[in-house]
Design a protein around this motif. Sequence first.
Motif, PDB file in Angstrom:
ATOM      1  N   ASP A   1      -5.463  -1.652  -9.933  1.00  0.00           N
ATOM      2  CA  ASP A   1      -6.805  -1.983 -10.417  1.00  0.00           C
ATOM      3  C   ASP A   1      -7.744  -2.311  -9.264  1.00  0.00           C
ATOM      4  O   ASP A   1      -8.946  -2.017  -9.311  1.00  0.00           O
ATOM      5  N   ARG A   2      -7.216  -2.943  -8.226  1.00  0.00           N
ATOM      6  CA  ARG A   2      -8.032  -3.320  -7.075  1.00  0.00           C
ATOM      7  C   ARG A   2      -8.143  -2.209  -6.036  1.00  0.00           C
ATOM      8  O   ARG A   2      -8.869  -2.344  -5.057  1.00  0.00           O
ATOM      9  N   GLY A   3      -7.400  -1.148  -6.242  1.00  0.00           N
ATOM     10  CA  GLY A   3      -7.435  -0.061  -5.286  1.00  0.00           C
ATOM     11  C   GLY A   3      -6.718  -0.366  -3.989  1.00  0.00           C
ATOM     12  O   GLY A   3      -7.033   0.209  -2.940  1.00  0.00           O
ATOM     13  N   GLU A   4      -5.733  -1.265  -4.039  1.00  0.00           N
ATOM     14  CA  GLU A   4      -4.994  -1.656  -2.840  1.00  0.00           C
ATOM     15  C   GLU A   4      -3.639  -0.946  -2.809  1.00  0.00           C
ATOM     16  O   GLU A   4      -3.071  -0.615  -3.859  1.00  0.00           O
ATOM     17  N   PRO A   5      -3.113  -0.696  -1.605  1.00  0.00           N
ATOM     18  CA  PRO A   5      -1.817   0.006  -1.510  1.00  0.00           C
ATOM     19  C   PRO A   5      -0.663  -0.852  -2.014  1.00  0.00           C
ATOM     20  O   PRO A   5      -0.667  -2.080  -1.862  1.00  0.00           O
ATOM     21  N   ASP A   6       0.320  -0.213  -2.615  1.00  0.00           N
ATOM     22  CA  ASP A   6       1.515  -0.901  -3.113  1.00  0.00           C
ATOM     23  C   ASP A   6       2.599  -0.845  -2.034  1.00  0.00           C
ATOM     24  O   ASP A   6       3.162   0.218  -1.759  1.00  0.00           O
ATOM     25  N   LEU A   7       2.879  -1.982  -1.426  1.00  0.00           N
ATOM     26  CA  LEU A   7       3.883  -2.070  -0.370  1.00  0.00           C
ATOM     27  C   LEU A   7       5.153  -2.762  -0.849  1.00  0.00           C
ATOM     28  O   LEU A   7       6.017  -3.096  -0.040  1.00  0.00           O
ATOM     29  N   THR A   8       5.242  -2.983  -2.156  1.00  0.00           N
ATOM     30  CA  THR A   8       6.403  -3.720  -2.669  1.00  0.00           C
ATOM     31  C   THR A   8       7.698  -2.926  -2.506  1.00  0.00           C
ATOM     32  O   THR A   8       8.789  -3.505  -2.480  1.00  0.00           O
ATOM     33  N   GLY A   9       7.579  -1.587  -2.416  1.00  0.00           N
ATOM     34  CA  GLY A   9       8.785  -0.786  -2.252  1.00  0.00           C
ATOM     35  C   GLY A   9       9.475  -1.020  -0.922  1.00  0.00           C
ATOM     36  O   GLY A   9      10.676  -0.752  -0.776  1.00  0.00           O
ATOM     37  N   ASP A  10       8.732  -1.548   0.064  1.00  0.00           N
ATOM     38  CA  ASP A  10       9.314  -1.803   1.383  1.00  0.00           C
ATOM     39  C   ASP A  10      10.104  -3.104   1.430  1.00  0.00           C
ATOM     40  O   ASP A  10      10.716  -3.420   2.450  1.00  0.00           O
TER      41      ASP A  10
END
Length: 304
Positions: A114-123
């Motif tokens: 929603d905020r247009g931020e990258p998802d880094l949780t996979g790292d």
Amino acid sequence: MAMLSGTNQRLLRLSLQAAVNGLVRNRLATVAATVTMTLMLLVLASVLVIRAGLDAALAYADSKVEVVAYLKLDATEAIADRLSAEIRGIDGVREIRFVSAEEALKEFRQRLVDRGEPDLTGDAGGNPLPASLEIALNDPLDTARVADALRTIPSSAEIERIIDGRVLAENLASITSTLRLISLVVLLGFALAVLAVVVNAIRLAIFSRKDEIEIMRLVGASATWVRLPFILEGVAIGTIGALVTLAVFAILGASVNAIMLNVFRVLPIETSEILAVQVAITVLGAGVGLGALGALLSLRGRLD
């Protein structure tokens, strides 16, 4: 009666013509009074819109003031059920929602989208988020008491940390009160400036039309009819200022809406038709009222 009505109509028409001529003749004073009136009404309209946003923010904050108990990473759903049963015994608790670690991660990722931020949780190599219990309250004022009570229940050792929204609510209430006070002071200052300018504009009109006033008196016009053109001038100044203000807000409506959404980014706020009508009525009423009041003040003790 018909003759009296015809006379009144003729006097009203003459008063309107005199008011228009007076505004044109003293155009410099008219422009100064109208510009000052417009600036004050722009501030008033802005304050109304901002206040609507702040009121919505407070209501939203009150509805979202809750206590969140984050459980330890190894906590099972059975532990969460036991904690929920104990928490329900705390006075002031309205509802408890269990959020599993998987749901927490899903909701966190959606917020990033929603905020247009990258998802880094996979790292992270796994789910770093714990399960939690979201505790809704009957009264936001009970936040501190309920949060403290959580630390005393039998299974409190299963709780990693406790977060409550009391700081957000208190800060938002403090900011809102301060902004309301500042806006009130600013509006009063502008209102006094507007009255001063309108009073001076009407007085200049009175001095420049002494001959016309004498002629009206000689033909039998009452004090009310002699004053009426000047009152109409004040009302015209206020009305023009209000219409200019509303035109500016109509042109900038989309921008105002975008600013509101940016300032109150996390809140479901946008300018509505109801708010637009309230602003329009208030601005028109304030413009006409201040214009008429300024004219009446300038006529006080004169043209008797």
